[in-house]
Design a protein around this motif. Sequence first.
Motif, PDB file in Angstrom:
ATOM      1  N   ARG A  83       0.852  -1.189   0.000  1.00  0.00           N
ATOM      2  CA  ARG A  83       0.000   0.000   0.000  1.00  0.00           C
ATOM      3  C   ARG A  83       0.886   1.237   0.000  1.00  0.00           C
ATOM      4  O   ARG A  83       1.938   1.262   0.661  1.00  0.00           O
ATOM      5  N   ALA A  84       0.458   2.268  -0.740  1.00  0.00           N
ATOM      6  CA  ALA A  84       1.234   3.510  -0.779  1.00  0.00           C
ATOM      7  C   ALA A  84       0.305   4.703  -0.867  1.00  0.00           C
ATOM      8  O   ALA A  84      -0.745   4.642  -1.511  1.00  0.00           O
ATOM      9  N   GLU A  85       0.706   5.786  -0.210  1.00  0.00           N
ATOM     10  CA  GLU A  85       0.078   7.093  -0.357  1.00  0.00           C
ATOM     11  C   GLU A  85       1.168   8.083  -0.728  1.00  0.00           C
ATOM     12  O   GLU A  85       2.169   8.187  -0.025  1.00  0.00           O
ATOM     13  N   ILE A  86       0.961   8.795  -1.825  1.00  0.00           N
ATOM     14  CA  ILE A  86       1.931   9.785  -2.291  1.00  0.00           C
ATOM     15  C   ILE A  86       1.228  11.130  -2.244  1.00  0.00           C
ATOM     16  O   ILE A  86       0.317  11.396  -3.035  1.00  0.00           O
ATOM     17  N   LEU A  87       1.641  11.973  -1.303  1.00  0.00           N
ATOM     18  CA  LEU A  87       0.940  13.215  -1.004  1.00  0.00           C
ATOM     19  C   LEU A  87       1.857  14.399  -1.238  1.00  0.00           C
ATOM     20  O   LEU A  87       3.023  14.396  -0.804  1.00  0.00           O
ATOM     21  N   ASP A  88       1.345  15.433  -1.908  1.00  0.00           N
ATOM     22  CA  ASP A  88       2.093  16.689  -2.076  1.00  0.00           C
ATOM     23  C   ASP A  88       3.507  16.429  -2.580  1.00  0.00           C
ATOM     24  O   ASP A  88       4.475  17.000  -2.084  1.00  0.00           O
ATOM     25  N   SER A  89       3.628  15.575  -3.563  1.00  0.00           N
ATOM     26  CA  SER A  89       4.937  15.139  -4.021  1.00  0.00           C
ATOM     27  C   SER A  89       5.040  15.207  -5.536  1.00  0.00           C
ATOM     28  O   SER A  89       4.106  15.622  -6.228  1.00  0.00           O
ATOM     29  N   GLU A  90       6.199  14.788  -6.044  1.00  0.00           N
ATOM     30  CA  GLU A  90       6.459  14.727  -7.481  1.00  0.00           C
ATOM     31  C   GLU A  90       7.105  13.389  -7.820  1.00  0.00           C
ATOM     32  O   GLU A  90       7.928  12.873  -7.056  1.00  0.00           O
ATOM     33  N   VAL A  91       6.738  12.860  -8.972  1.00  0.00           N
ATOM     34  CA  VAL A  91       7.394  11.669  -9.519  1.00  0.00           C
ATOM     35  C   VAL A  91       7.864  12.059 -10.914  1.00  0.00           C
ATOM     36  O   VAL A  91       7.057  12.197 -11.836  1.00  0.00           O
ATOM     37  N   LEU A  92       9.165  12.238 -11.087  1.00  0.00           N
ATOM     38  CA  LEU A  92       9.697  12.924 -12.265  1.00  0.00           C
ATOM     39  C   LEU A  92      10.831  12.151 -12.932  1.00  0.00           C
ATOM     40  O   LEU A  92      11.674  11.559 -12.257  1.00  0.00           O
ATOM     41  N   TYR A  93      10.851  12.183 -14.261  1.00  0.00           N
ATOM     42  CA  TYR A  93      11.995  11.749 -15.066  1.00  0.00           C
ATOM     43  C   TYR A  93      12.447  10.329 -14.756  1.00  0.00           C
ATOM     44  O   TYR A  93      13.648  10.029 -14.743  1.00  0.00           O
ATOM     45  N   ASN A  94      11.503   9.445 -14.522  1.00  0.00           N
ATOM     46  CA  ASN A  94      11.828   8.032 -14.352  1.00  0.00           C
ATOM     47  C   ASN A  94      11.557   7.288 -15.661  1.00  0.00           C
ATOM     48  O   ASN A  94      10.685   7.673 -16.439  1.00  0.00           O
ATOM     49  N   GLN A  95      12.286   6.204 -15.902  1.00  0.00           N
ATOM     50  CA  GLN A  95      12.153   5.478 -17.167  1.00  0.00           C
ATOM     51  C   GLN A  95      12.115   3.983 -16.898  1.00  0.00           C
ATOM     52  O   GLN A  95      13.078   3.406 -16.378  1.00  0.00           O
ATOM     53  N   SER A  96      10.993   3.363 -17.258  1.00  0.00           N
ATOM     54  CA  SER A  96      10.817   1.936 -17.030  1.00  0.00           C
ATOM     55  C   SER A  96      11.088   1.152 -18.297  1.00  0.00           C
ATOM     56  O   SER A  96      10.613   1.512 -19.377  1.00  0.00           O
ATOM     57  N   GLY A  97      11.811   0.042 -18.153  1.00  0.00           N
ATOM     58  CA  GLY A  97      12.008  -0.867 -19.261  1.00  0.00           C
ATOM     59  C   GLY A  97      10.816  -1.776 -19.487  1.00  0.00           C
ATOM     60  O   GLY A  97      10.789  -2.537 -20.454  1.00  0.00           O
TER      61      GLY A  97
END
Length: 592
Positions: free
Chosen positions: A320-334
């Motif tokens: 389980r995850a909660e991502i609050l007031d954050s950024e998820v940037l410039y990631n690259q999945s294969g």
Amino acid sequence: MSYDVTSTDGGASSAPPTRRRRALWVAGVAGLTGVVGLAALGGLAARDDKPSSDRVSDAQPSTNRQNASDAGDTADGGKEAGGRDDEWGGDDWSGFDDRADKRAEKDRGTQVPCDSDKLIQAITYANNASGGVLELAKGCTYILTRNQDGNGLPVITQPITLKGEHTTIGREATADYFRILNVGPGGDLVLKGLSIKGGQTIQRAMTADPATVWAPYSTSVRNTTAKSAAAKPATAPAKPAAVAKPVAPAAKPTTAAAKPAAKPAATAAAKPAATAAATTAARPTATVAKPATAGPAAVPLVQEPGTNDGAGVLVQPGGRAEILDSEVLYNQSGGNGGGLANFGSTRLSRTTVAHNTAFFHGGGIFNAGVLQVDESKIKDNTAIIGGGGIANGAAGIFTEDVDGGSVWVYKSEITDNETLGFGGGVLDVGGTTTLHETTVSGNTAVLAGGGVAAADSQLTLEQATVARNSTAGVGGGVAVAFDSTATIEDTTIRDNTAGFFGAGLYNEDSVTTLRDSEVVGNRAIGPFGSGGGIYNTDGGEVTLRRTTVSHNVATLPPGGISNGLGSFVRLDDESAVSANRPTNCLNVPGCF
């Protein structure tokens, strides 16, 4: 507080020898105790905290006031004594001794200095102490240079909160490929005020052509591919440059190359449009050949992530995850999920997911679990096969389909994402997706569904706006195909473009209902463009109640609603189809 790190006897900190790497993860926690307090129950207490009003703006990325790597480097170029190499060796994070466990302090929160090794130690300790709240250094960039089993930080197995303020956790650009965060079964992660940046997982050596993947799902994909091949034979077979060159060895055995996944679409593309329709009986599962000795494949009750899924954050089944007031940037999945791959339960609130890339599905987010997104922005992400912004499920490529889970998006913006396949903004394959008071705009898909695409799924748009999306194929705004059910209520579909059919809405072999909605100003602009507002085909059913279809344009008639033979369009007395060019309707009872 000072971030000067001292040993337990007050002296200067020194790194363990290279052959004693285990001390960093096990006994090394003693270096934290005495500098900061560690919370055994802090993770549970954090659930009662209200999210901070201060957020990391997507327009103003996190500031890097301090920089510290897990190799001991600091912003001024210094390095801890006894410099460490960049490899972890075979040791495990989990080997805390009993003495370290007994030294747990019961503080409500633990302050973690601006040092990546200290962050790793703190997470490891919290995993062994039933969770905790870790307060990361304000303005710090924790730079990860090493990994274990493809993870830059220890797998989260307990309730753990990571709180920051203009704080970044990122992968060093030249480091080996690894994701940033992994939430394991039973783990419960809360992120507040952080940027997760630069994770990267290995790409497959084998490539996939989006047209090949999607051809079994749609008659029109085969037809439009054939027409494009006839018009431009030199360019039709070309694969996208982004997938033409493998970056790393395949994560799975190369025997997958023996599967004739590319055969059905490749042969269909070579046929004229009239004969391509004969292959419509093929279903996606038919494109994946099983070994001759294998029996029927068992369908798992819980979808399992691939080794390359989730470059920024991976949430495993049971996590389980909660991502609050954050950024998820410039990631690259294969694989799937450039920024986030969720197979458990995840909520994003007041969070920006931007500039991420996926080799297959879900440039920003991939979901096969339960996902809630509210008051957030999903923008400028890219996926090669489908779901530039969000992919709820995945079309079969080297394996069977991955069925989507449940996605609910509320008061959010999904903008400027792109894919070479289906669903520039949002894709649903075998799942359930609801977009409520959400804007889907400026997205692009080459094949179908510039804004939203649904295949074998349930789609609901409530008080939504689907605008200014585009596709070279079908369904500039919304594409509904492969026995899906869509309900579009109090929603505007406007100013979208398509190179072939259904610039506003494309409905194939599916049931779509529009209530209290409008389909206006859409354009089917290609040489074969038709059904600027709505294009219904292959036994599809479209029902309009109190809905307006107007000012749509197509190259070939009609500009408003095109209904194929054997398909059904129903208008109630309160719906209006008017001012479309060159004509309003084709084969629609009560409309001329």
